[in-house]
Design an enzyme around this catalytic site. Structure first.
Site, PDB file in Angstrom:
ATOM      1  N   LYS A 191       0.845  -1.205   0.000  1.00  0.00           N
ATOM      2  CA  LYS A 191       0.000   0.000   0.000  1.00  0.00           C
ATOM      3  C   LYS A 191       0.879   1.254   0.000  1.00  0.00           C
ATOM      4  CE  LYS A 191      -1.964   2.672   2.917  1.00  0.00           C
ATOM      5  NZ  LYS A 191      -1.802   3.922   2.151  1.00  0.00           N
ATOM      6  N   GLY A 244       6.981   4.822   8.232  1.00  0.00           N
ATOM      7  CA  GLY A 244       6.147   6.011   8.401  1.00  0.00           C
ATOM      8  C   GLY A 244       6.338   6.582   9.785  1.00  0.00           C
ATOM      9  N   SER A 245       5.284   7.167  10.326  1.00  0.00           N
ATOM     10  CA  SER A 245       5.434   7.870  11.604  1.00  0.00           C
ATOM     11  C   SER A 245       5.420   6.892  12.779  1.00  0.00           C
ATOM     12  CB  SER A 245       4.324   8.896  11.763  1.00  0.00           C
ATOM     13  OG  SER A 245       3.084   8.238  11.860  1.00  0.00           O
ATOM     14  N   THR A 246       6.021   7.317  13.866  1.00  0.00           N
ATOM     15  CA  THR A 246       6.056   6.481  15.074  1.00  0.00           C
ATOM     16  C   THR A 246       4.637   6.287  15.614  1.00  0.00           C
ATOM     17  OG1 THR A 246       8.290   7.229  15.513  1.00  0.00           O
ATOM     18  CG2 THR A 246       7.115   6.302  17.376  1.00  0.00           C
ATOM     19  N   GLU A 266       9.889   0.893  10.461  1.00  0.00           N
ATOM     20  CA  GLU A 266      10.933   1.905  10.290  1.00  0.00           C
ATOM     21  C   GLU A 266      10.228   3.240  10.463  1.00  0.00           C
ATOM     22  OE1 GLU A 266      12.932   4.641   9.347  1.00  0.00           O
ATOM     23  OE2 GLU A 266      12.761   4.075   7.248  1.00  0.00           O
TER      24      GLU A 266
HETATM   25  P1  NAD Z   1       1.881   7.990   8.332  1.00  0.00           P
HETATM   26  O1  NAD Z   1       2.631   7.160   9.284  1.00  0.00           O
HETATM   27  O2  NAD Z   1       0.498   8.379   8.709  1.00  0.00           O
HETATM   28  O3  NAD Z   1       1.775   7.260   6.910  1.00  0.00           O
HETATM   29  C1  NAD Z   1       2.692   6.297   6.423  1.00  0.00           C
HETATM   30  C2  NAD Z   1       1.919   5.182   5.739  1.00  0.00           C
HETATM   31  O4  NAD Z   1       1.091   4.539   6.695  1.00  0.00           O
HETATM   32  C3  NAD Z   1       0.986   5.645   4.614  1.00  0.00           C
HETATM   33  O5  NAD Z   1       0.969   4.689   3.591  1.00  0.00           O
HETATM   34  C4  NAD Z   1      -0.352   5.686   5.305  1.00  0.00           C
HETATM   35  O6  NAD Z   1      -1.439   5.558   4.432  1.00  0.00           O
HETATM   36  C5  NAD Z   1      -0.262   4.498   6.237  1.00  0.00           C
HETATM   37  N1  NAD Z   1      -1.150   4.564   7.390  1.00  0.00           N
HETATM   38  C6  NAD Z   1      -1.570   5.657   8.058  1.00  0.00           C
HETATM   39  N2  NAD Z   1      -2.383   5.304   9.068  1.00  0.00           N
HETATM   40  C7  NAD Z   1      -2.499   3.950   9.026  1.00  0.00           C
HETATM   41  C8  NAD Z   1      -3.185   2.992   9.812  1.00  0.00           C
HETATM   42  N3  NAD Z   1      -3.949   3.357  10.842  1.00  0.00           N
HETATM   43  N4  NAD Z   1      -3.053   1.702   9.499  1.00  0.00           N
HETATM   44  C9  NAD Z   1      -2.261   1.307   8.483  1.00  0.00           C
HETATM   45  N5  NAD Z   1      -1.603   2.167   7.697  1.00  0.00           N
HETATM   46  C10 NAD Z   1      -1.695   3.475   7.969  1.00  0.00           C
HETATM   47  O7  NAD Z   1       2.710   9.251   8.002  1.00  0.00           O
HETATM   48  P2  NAD Z   1       2.160  10.621   7.366  1.00  0.00           P
HETATM   49  O8  NAD Z   1       0.870  11.063   7.982  1.00  0.00           O
HETATM   50  O9  NAD Z   1       2.160  10.501   5.917  1.00  0.00           O
HETATM   51  O10 NAD Z   1       3.283  11.597   7.847  1.00  0.00           O
HETATM   52  C11 NAD Z   1       3.210  12.042   9.199  1.00  0.00           C
HETATM   53  C12 NAD Z   1       4.557  12.020   9.815  1.00  0.00           C
HETATM   54  O11 NAD Z   1       5.179  10.742   9.660  1.00  0.00           O
HETATM   55  C13 NAD Z   1       5.565  12.953   9.179  1.00  0.00           C
HETATM   56  O12 NAD Z   1       5.411  14.251   9.612  1.00  0.00           O
HETATM   57  C14 NAD Z   1       6.836  12.336   9.616  1.00  0.00           C
HETATM   58  O13 NAD Z   1       7.154  12.747  10.924  1.00  0.00           O
HETATM   59  C15 NAD Z   1       6.557  10.880   9.616  1.00  0.00           C
HETATM   60  N6  NAD Z   1       7.051  10.190   8.404  1.00  0.00           N
HETATM   61  C16 NAD Z   1       8.129   9.415   8.552  1.00  0.00           C
HETATM   62  C17 NAD Z   1       8.626   8.746   7.453  1.00  0.00           C
HETATM   63  C18 NAD Z   1       9.813   7.864   7.560  1.00  0.00           C
HETATM   64  O14 NAD Z   1      10.434   7.582   6.543  1.00  0.00           O
HETATM   65  N7  NAD Z   1      10.144   7.370   8.724  1.00  0.00           N
HETATM   66  C19 NAD Z   1       8.026   8.898   6.222  1.00  0.00           C
HETATM   67  C20 NAD Z   1       6.891   9.690   6.100  1.00  0.00           C
HETATM   68  C21 NAD Z   1       6.420  10.318   7.227  1.00  0.00           C
END
Ligand code: NAD
Length: 504
Positions: A191, A244-246, A266
Site C-alpha cells: 500500500k 512512516g510515523s512512530t 521503520e
Molecule cells: P503515516 O505514518 O500516517 O503514513 C505512512 C503510511 O502509513 C501511509 O501509507 C499511510 O497511508 C499508512 N497509514 C496511516 N495510518 C495507518 C493505519 N492506521 N493503518 C495502516 N496504515 C496506515 O505518516 P504521514 O501522515 O504521511 O506523515 C506524518 C509524519 O510521519 C511525518 O510528519 C513524519 O514525521 C513521519 N514520516 C516518517 C517517514 C519515515 O520515513 N520514517 C516517512 C513519512 C512520514
C-alpha cells in the site's frame, strides 16, 4: 485506451498513459466502492490525476490473490535463480524508464527532478538488482556432531506480506521492501502513501512486464485508516512491514497483535549531528546542510539536531547560516538549479510552519528562514530553509520530529556531554560525528544509541548496508543481507540416524 488509464503529460514534457486502477493479479481494476484519491502537485497545487482507492473488500481481494500466488506452483516451485532473473529484468525495466519515473516522482512528491533521476531511481533499480543476486543464495545450515542424528535448517518465505510505505521516497521505499520480500519467495500486497500514488502504478506495469506470475505483487492505493488498517488486521496476512510515523507504527503494532503477525517497523527520528572542535569545519557545514535540507527535510534520518562543541559554536553557526542561504535554492522541482522543492502536501507545510511558530514562542533564535517561500504565481508548498540557534533541551523544536527543512543548533562541552545530549531522545535512527580524531570517532560511534552512525558525513545510505533504528525509531532492518532475515523463517529438521532410545 482503457478507462483505467489516462493520458498525461509531465511538466517536463513526457507524454504517457497513467494507470489509475488497483493492481491485483497483474490487472488494473476499479475499487469496489468506486472511491478515488486525487493527487495534487505540491508545486502548482493543481490536480495531477485521481486514482482508485481500495476499500476493506478490495484489500481482501488483494490478500486472497497473494495467498493463491504463494501456493501456486508457478511461484512456489520457481527456483531462486528464476526468481532472481525476474527481479533482474524488473531492475532493467525500471532503469530503462528512469526519466519518466523520475518525472512522475518529482511531479507528485515535489522533489527536484535531478535528485529523483540521479539518486532515487538508481537507488530503486540497484536495490532490486542487488536482491535479485541474493535470490539463489539463501541457504540453511547442516548442524552435525550430534550423536545419533543430524539436523539441518531450511529458510522458507514468511508468506503473504503487507508492505505499507510513505510518501517521501515512493519508488525507493517500494524497492527496499519488494527486493528482499521477492528474493525470499514471499507474495506481497503493497500500500503506497495516499499523497503519492502516481509513480508506483507505473512500477506495477513493469512488474507485469517483467513476468512475475499474477498475484505475486499486488498494489493497492488507498487511505491509511481504511486500506492500511484493513491490511494490517487481515487474518491471512503473515507479516507487516511499515515505514512512516512512530504514532502510526504504534497503532500497527496493536492491530498486528490480533493474529501475532511478524512485524518490521521503520519510523521517525530526531537524529543528532555532532561537530567536535577538531572537525574539518567546512566539511561539517556542508554535511550539516545536506543532512537536514535534502529532500526538503523529509527524511526519517535527517540530522535535525546539530550539536556543536562550544569553542567553535559561533564560528560554525556563522558558516552554516551563510552556506545554507547560498546553497538552498528553493523553487520549481523541474528547474535544474533547485536544491529544495515544495513540501509534499499542504498539511505537512502547515505542520512545519506551526513548528516554526512554536520555536519562536519558545524563545529560540531564528538565524535563517522561518517563512513560507512563494513559488510561481504564488503557488506551491515551499518553505525557506530554517535554522534555530540558542535552543534549549526542553523545547519542542529540539525534541519533536518536524519532518521539514528546519534544524536546531545547540552546544556541548566535552565528549561525555555530547554523547549524553545525543542520546537524550526517545528516537534512535541515525547520528553523525565530525572529528579528525579517529579514536574518538569510533568511541562515539559505539556509544550513540542509533541504528546507523555516519563518521564525517550524513544521510549515507546504501542498498548493501543495513538500515534501521533502535528505541522508538523502529524494529528490524532493511537493506543488505540483514534485510533478508526479515523475510524468511528458519525451519529446523531433525533426522534420526540410529534406533537410539527415545530420550532427550
Ligand atoms: P503515516 O505514518 O500516517 O503514513 C505512512 C503510511 O502509513 C501511509 O501509507 C499511510 O497511508 C499508512 N497509514 C496511516 N495510518 C495507518 C493505519 N492506521 N493503518 C495502516 N496504515 C496506515 O505518516 P504521514 O501522515 O504521511 O506523515 C506524518 C509524519 O510521519 C511525518 O510528519 C513524519 O514525521 C513521519 N514520516 C516518517 C517517514 C519515515 O520515513 N520514517 C516517512 C513519512 C512520514
Amino acid at each position: 485506451m482503457s478507462n483505467l488509464s489516462v493520458p498525461l503529460q509531465t511538466p517536463n514534457g513526457h507524454r504517457y498513459n497513467q494507470p489509475t486502477g488497483l493492481f491485483i493479479n497483474n490487472e488494473f481494476v476499479k475499487s469496489s466502492t468506486g472511491q478515488k484519491i486525487t493527487s495534487i502537485s505540491p508545486s502548482s497545487e493543481a490536480e495531477i490525476v485521481s486514482v482508485y482507492a481500495a476499500s476493506g473488500q478490495d484489500v481482501d481481494t488483494a490478500v486472497r490473490a497473494a495467498r493463491k500466488a504463494l501456493n501456486d506452483k508457478s511461484w512456489k516451485l520457481m527456483s531462486g535463480t528464476e526468481r532472481g532473473k525476474l527481479m533482474a529484468k524488473l531492475a532493467d525495466l525500471i532503469e530503462s524508464k528512469k526519466e519518466l519515473l523520475a518525472s512522475t516522482e518529482a511531479w507528485d512528491n515535489g522533489k527536484p527532478y535531478a535528485v529523483a533521476l540521479e539518486e532515487d531511481l538508481p537507488e530503486t533499480f540497484n536495490t532490486i538488482r542487488y536482491y535479485s543476486g541474493w535470490a539463489d543464495k539463501l541457504h540453511g545450515q547442516v548442524i552435525g556432531g550430534i550423536q545419533g542424528k543430524f539436523a539441518y535448517t531450511i529458510r522458507q518465505p514468511i508468506g503473504v506480506v503487507a508492505q505499507i510505505i510513505p510518501w517521501n521516497y515512493p519508488l525507493s521505499m517500494a524497492a527496499w521492501k519488494l527486493g528482499p520480500a521477492l528474493a525470499c519467495g514471499n507474495t506481497v500486497v503493497l500500500k503506497p502513501a495516499e499523497q503519492t500514488p502516481v509513480s508506483i502504478l507505473l512500477l506495477a506495469e513493469l512488474i507485469k512486464e517483467a513476468g512475475f506470475p499474477p498475484g505475486v505483487v499486488n498494489i493497492v492505493n488507498g487511505l491509511g485508516r481504511e486500506a492500511g488498517s484493513a491490511l494490517v488486521q487481515h487474518p491471512d496476512v503473515d507479516k507487516v512491514a511499515f515505514t512512516g510515523s512512530t504514532a502510526t507504527a504504534r497503532e500497527i503494532m496493536k492491530m498486528a497483535a490480533g493474529t501475532l503477525k511478524n512485524i518490521t517497523l521503520e519510523t521517525g527520528g530526531k537524529s543528532p549531528l555532532l561537530v567536535f572542535n577538531d572537525a574539518d569545519l567546512e566539511e561539517a557545514v556542508k554535511w550539516s546542510h545536506i543532512g537536514i535540507m535534502s529532500n526538503q527535510g523529509q527524511i526519517c534520518t535527517s540530522t535535525s539536531r546539530v550539536l556543536v562543541q562550544e569553542d567553535i559554536y559561533d564560528k560554525f553557526v556563522a558558516a552554516f547560516v551563510a552556506h545554507t542561504k547560498n546553497t538552498s535554492v528553493v523553487g520549481d522541482p523541474f528547474n535544474k538549479d533547485t536544491f529544495q522543492g515544495p513540501q509534499v502536501t499542504k498539511s505537512q507545510y502547515d505542520k512545519i510552519l506551526s513548528y516554526v511558530k512554536i520555536g519562536k514562542s519558545e524563545g529560540a533564535t531564528l538565524a535563517a528562514g522561518g517563512e513560507a517561500h512563494r513559488g510561481d504565481g504564488g503557488k506551491g508548498f515551499y518553505i525557506q530553509p530554517t535554522i534555530f540557534t540558542n535552543v534549549k533541551e526542553d523545547m519542542k523544536v529540539y525534541r519533536e520530529e518536524i519532518f521539514g527543512p528546519v534544524v536546531v543548533v545547540t552546544k556541548f562541552s566535552d565528549e561525555d556531554d555530547a554523547i549524553r545530549r545525543a542520546n537524550d531522545t526517545t528516537y534512535g535512527l541515525g547520528a553523525a560525528v565530525f572529528t579528525r580524531d579517529i579514536e574518538k570517532a569510533h568511541r562515539v560511534a559505539a556509544e550513540i544509541q542509533a541504528g546507523m552512525v555516519w563518521v564525517n558525513s550524513s544521510q549515507d545510505s546504501d542498498y548493501r548496508v543495513p538500515f534501521g533504528g533502535v528505541k522508538q525509531s523502529g524494529i528490524g532492518r532493511e537493506l543488505g543481507e540483514a534485510g533478508l532475515k526479515e523475510y524468511s523463517q528458519v525451519k529446523a529438521i531433525h533426522v534420526n540416524m540410529t534406533s537410539r532410545d527415545c530420550k532427550l
